[in-house]
Design a protein around this motif. Structure first.
Motif, PDB file in Angstrom:
ATOM      1  N   ALA A   5       0.830  -1.203   0.000  1.00 19.74           N
ATOM      2  CA  ALA A   5       0.000   0.000   0.000  1.00 19.74           C
ATOM      3  C   ALA A   5       0.867   1.255   0.000  1.00 19.74           C
ATOM      4  N   GLU A   6       1.965   1.231   0.727  1.00 20.12           N
ATOM      5  CA  GLU A   6       2.878   2.378   0.749  1.00 20.12           C
ATOM      6  C   GLU A   6       3.489   2.612  -0.632  1.00 20.12           C
ATOM      7  N   GLN A   7       3.863   1.541  -1.304  1.00 18.74           N
ATOM      8  CA  GLN A   7       4.425   1.671  -2.653  1.00 18.74           C
ATOM      9  C   GLN A   7       3.396   2.244  -3.621  1.00 18.74           C
ATOM     10  N   ILE A   8       2.172   1.759  -3.533  1.00 26.29           N
ATOM     11  CA  ILE A   8       1.115   2.255  -4.415  1.00 26.29           C
ATOM     12  C   ILE A   8       0.812   3.716  -4.104  1.00 26.29           C
ATOM     13  N   ALA A   9       0.795   4.084  -2.834  1.00 27.05           N
ATOM     14  CA  ALA A   9       0.567   5.477  -2.448  1.00 27.05           C
ATOM     15  C   ALA A   9       1.682   6.375  -2.984  1.00 27.05           C
ATOM     16  N   THR A  10       2.910   5.871  -2.984  1.00 20.80           N
ATOM     17  CA  THR A  10       4.037   6.635  -3.529  1.00 20.80           C
ATOM     18  C   THR A  10       3.894   6.805  -5.039  1.00 20.80           C
ATOM     19  N   ILE A  11       3.522   5.740  -5.725  1.00 16.14           N
ATOM     20  CA  ILE A  11       3.291   5.818  -7.178  1.00 16.14           C
ATOM     21  C   ILE A  11       2.216   6.857  -7.462  1.00 16.14           C
ATOM     22  N   THR A  49      -3.244   5.800 -14.358  1.00 14.88           N
ATOM     23  CA  THR A  49      -2.379   5.265 -13.306  1.00 14.88           C
ATOM     24  C   THR A  49      -2.911   5.656 -11.931  1.00 14.88           C
ATOM     25  N   VAL A  50      -3.325   6.907 -11.767  1.00 14.53           N
ATOM     26  CA  VAL A  50      -3.890   7.359 -10.491  1.00 14.53           C
ATOM     27  C   VAL A  50      -5.157   6.565 -10.174  1.00 14.53           C
ATOM     28  N   ASP A  54      -5.870   4.219  -6.962  1.00 18.26           N
ATOM     29  CA  ASP A  54      -7.028   4.388  -6.090  1.00 18.26           C
ATOM     30  C   ASP A  54      -7.766   3.060  -5.899  1.00 18.26           C
ATOM     31  N   ARG A  55      -7.962   2.319  -6.989  1.00 18.11           N
ATOM     32  CA  ARG A  55      -8.644   1.027  -6.891  1.00 18.11           C
ATOM     33  C   ARG A  55      -7.855   0.055  -6.019  1.00 18.11           C
ATOM     34  N   LYS A  56      -6.534  -0.020  -6.245  1.00 17.97           N
ATOM     35  CA  LYS A  56      -5.705  -0.940  -5.474  1.00 17.97           C
ATOM     36  C   LYS A  56      -5.684  -0.562  -3.994  1.00 17.97           C
ATOM     37  N   LEU A  57      -5.567   0.732  -3.701  1.00 20.78           N
ATOM     38  CA  LEU A  57      -5.556   1.161  -2.305  1.00 20.78           C
ATOM     39  C   LEU A  57      -6.895   0.858  -1.639  1.00 20.78           C
ATOM     40  N   ASN A  58      -7.965   1.005  -2.389  1.00 21.94           N
ATOM     41  CA  ASN A  58      -9.284   0.682  -1.856  1.00 21.94           C
ATOM     42  C   ASN A  58      -9.381  -0.815  -1.550  1.00 21.94           C
TER      43      ASN A  58
END
Length: 71
Positions: A5-11, A49-50, A54-58
């Protein structure tokens, strides 16, 4: 937040910064994977990409299930 989740938030944050940079500066043509891309197409690609982030973080977010019973 777990490592994924941290990696995805950084992306997501980096991609939003790129969108801001493109929209606030000159509007050149970009080269993406060896293909010439107009700036509007580039921003659309970044927005996808954003949206993916968002979908992955959700999906990774903790959730709570509530149920009600009858008495």
């Amino acid at each position: 937040m777990n490592e994924e989740a941290e990696q995805i938030a950084t992306i997501r944050a980096n991609t939003l910064a790129q969108i801001h940079e493109v929209r606030s500066g000159l509007k050149p043509t970009y080269w993406v994977d060896g293909q010439r891309v107009h700036w509007e197409q580039y921003v659309e690609s970044l927005q996808r990409t954003v949206d993916w982030c968002d979908r992955k973080l959700n999906e990774l977010a903790p959730y709570e299930l509530r149920s009600g019973g009858t008495s």
